[in-house]
Design a protein around this motif. Structure first.
Motif, PDB file in Angstrom:
ATOM      1  N   UNK A 298      30.783  12.418  47.847  1.00 32.32           N
ATOM      2  CA  UNK A 298      30.860  13.443  48.894  1.00 32.32           C
ATOM      3  C   UNK A 298      30.343  12.836  50.190  1.00 32.32           C
ATOM      4  N   UNK A 299      31.147  12.944  51.247  1.00 29.74           N
ATOM      5  CA  UNK A 299      30.761  12.410  52.546  1.00 29.74           C
ATOM      6  C   UNK A 299      31.060  13.440  53.625  1.00 29.74           C
ATOM      7  N   UNK A 300      30.403  13.281  54.750  1.00 29.27           N
ATOM      8  CA  UNK A 300      30.665  14.130  55.914  1.00 29.27           C
ATOM      9  C   UNK A 300      31.816  13.520  56.704  1.00 29.27           C
ATOM     10  N   UNK A 301      32.744  14.357  57.157  1.00 24.55           N
ATOM     11  CA  UNK A 301      33.871  13.912  57.968  1.00 24.55           C
ATOM     12  C   UNK A 301      33.352  13.168  59.199  1.00 24.55           C
ATOM     13  N   UNK A 302      33.874  11.979  59.454  1.00 23.19           N
ATOM     14  CA  UNK A 302      33.523  11.221  60.643  1.00 23.19           C
ATOM     15  C   UNK A 302      32.230  10.425  60.567  1.00 23.19           C
ATOM     16  N   UNK A 303      31.593  10.372  59.397  1.00 22.29           N
ATOM     17  CA  UNK A 303      30.340   9.621  59.251  1.00 22.29           C
ATOM     18  C   UNK A 303      30.584   8.215  58.708  1.00 22.29           C
ATOM     19  N   UNK A 304      29.598   7.348  58.922  1.00 19.11           N
ATOM     20  CA  UNK A 304      29.567   6.032  58.297  1.00 19.11           C
ATOM     21  C   UNK A 304      28.782   6.174  57.000  1.00 19.11           C
ATOM     22  N   UNK A 305      29.334   5.641  55.906  1.00 15.66           N
ATOM     23  CA  UNK A 305      28.701   5.829  54.609  1.00 15.66           C
ATOM     24  C   UNK A 305      28.932   4.590  53.749  1.00 15.66           C
ATOM     25  N   UNK A 306      27.879   3.866  53.433  1.00 14.95           N
ATOM     26  CA  UNK A 306      27.957   2.681  52.577  1.00 14.95           C
ATOM     27  C   UNK A 306      27.616   3.071  51.143  1.00 14.95           C
ATOM     28  N   UNK A 307      28.398   2.570  50.195  1.00 18.26           N
ATOM     29  CA  UNK A 307      28.217   2.913  48.785  1.00 18.26           C
ATOM     30  C   UNK A 307      28.071   1.629  47.954  1.00 18.26           C
ATOM     31  N   UNK A 308      26.822   1.195  47.670  1.00 16.19           N
ATOM     32  CA  UNK A 308      26.659   0.013  46.821  1.00 16.19           C
ATOM     33  C   UNK A 308      27.086   0.330  45.381  1.00 16.19           C
ATOM     34  N   UNK A 309      27.921  -0.530  44.816  1.00 11.46           N
ATOM     35  CA  UNK A 309      28.432  -0.336  43.462  1.00 11.46           C
ATOM     36  C   UNK A 309      28.305  -1.626  42.658  1.00 11.46           C
ATOM     37  N   UNK A 310      28.096  -1.476  41.368  1.00 15.52           N
ATOM     38  CA  UNK A 310      28.120  -2.621  40.458  1.00 15.52           C
ATOM     39  C   UNK A 310      29.398  -2.508  39.629  1.00 15.52           C
ATOM     40  N   UNK A 311      30.220  -3.545  39.687  1.00 14.41           N
ATOM     41  CA  UNK A 311      31.481  -3.556  38.951  1.00 14.41           C
ATOM     42  C   UNK A 311      31.230  -4.116  37.553  1.00 14.41           C
ATOM     43  N   UNK A 312      31.718  -3.372  36.558  1.00 14.89           N
ATOM     44  CA  UNK A 312      31.560  -3.773  35.159  1.00 14.89           C
ATOM     45  C   UNK A 312      32.937  -3.950  34.528  1.00 14.89           C
ATOM     46  N   UNK A 313      33.020  -4.852  33.561  1.00 11.82           N
ATOM     47  CA  UNK A 313      34.296  -5.080  32.875  1.00 11.82           C
ATOM     48  C   UNK A 313      34.542  -3.978  31.849  1.00 11.82           C
ATOM     49  N   UNK A 314      35.636  -4.110  31.126  1.00  9.25           N
ATOM     50  CA  UNK A 314      36.026  -3.079  30.162  1.00  9.25           C
ATOM     51  C   UNK A 314      35.040  -2.900  29.015  1.00  9.25           C
ATOM     52  N   UNK A 315      34.081  -3.829  28.875  1.00  7.70           N
ATOM     53  CA  UNK A 315      33.064  -3.729  27.821  1.00  7.70           C
ATOM     54  C   UNK A 315      31.707  -3.272  28.354  1.00  7.70           C
ATOM     55  N   UNK A 316      31.640  -3.010  29.655  1.00 11.49           N
ATOM     56  CA  UNK A 316      30.388  -2.560  30.255  1.00 11.49           C
ATOM     57  C   UNK A 316      29.512  -3.676  30.790  1.00 11.49           C
ATOM     58  N   UNK A 317      29.977  -4.921  30.698  1.00 10.38           N
ATOM     59  CA  UNK A 317      29.216  -6.059  31.216  1.00 10.38           C
ATOM     60  C   UNK A 317      29.485  -6.231  32.711  1.00 10.38           C
ATOM     61  N   UNK A 318      28.492  -6.726  33.426  1.00 11.58           N
ATOM     62  CA  UNK A 318      28.679  -7.000  34.848  1.00 11.58           C
ATOM     63  C   UNK A 318      29.834  -7.987  35.008  1.00 11.58           C
TER      64      UNK A 318
END
Length: 122
Positions: free
Chosen positions: A8-28
């Protein structure tokens, strides 16, 4: 492993979303040599070319691979990504795809992206 993540973000705002990508087995997932695409659409049936916005790992594309070895990425929504939406609350559909170095494609995240109206507009 594909992860469901409502945002959920506010219209017109800057919003950074740090994410960790994991493979199909849940490993980084090591992202060395990979590229990423985050696409947000009004409807799943919309063509990518008509998406509300799309972020990429291209220079100035909006996604930074913060640490390839640990799968850490930071997509950043910019004001221009949502400021063109008309007043009201919008529920977009988004996903984050990884294009691995070998060319295979993996969807890491998906979900609704709720864009709520901004109060301050100047």
């Amino acid at each position: 492993m594909v992860q469901f993540l409502p945002l959920e973000i506010m219209r017109g705002d800057t919003y950074a979303v740090p994410l960790v990508v994991r493979d199909e087995y849940g490993n980084v997932l090591n992202l060395t040599g990979a590229s990423l695409k985050l696409t947000a659409k009004k409807a799943l049936s919309d063509a990518d070319a008509t998406a509300v916005f799309q972020l990429t790992t291209l220079p100035s594309g909006g996604i930074v691979i913060t640490d390839a070895a640990t799968g850490l990425v930071t997509p950043t929504f910019q004001p221009a990504n949502t400021s063109g939406l008309s007043a009201g609350t919008w529920v977009l559909r988004w996903d984050l795809q990884v294009i691995k170095a070998d060319g295979s494609i993996f969807t890491a995240y998906y979900g609704p992206l709720t864009v709520v109206p901004d109060v301050t507009t100047t």
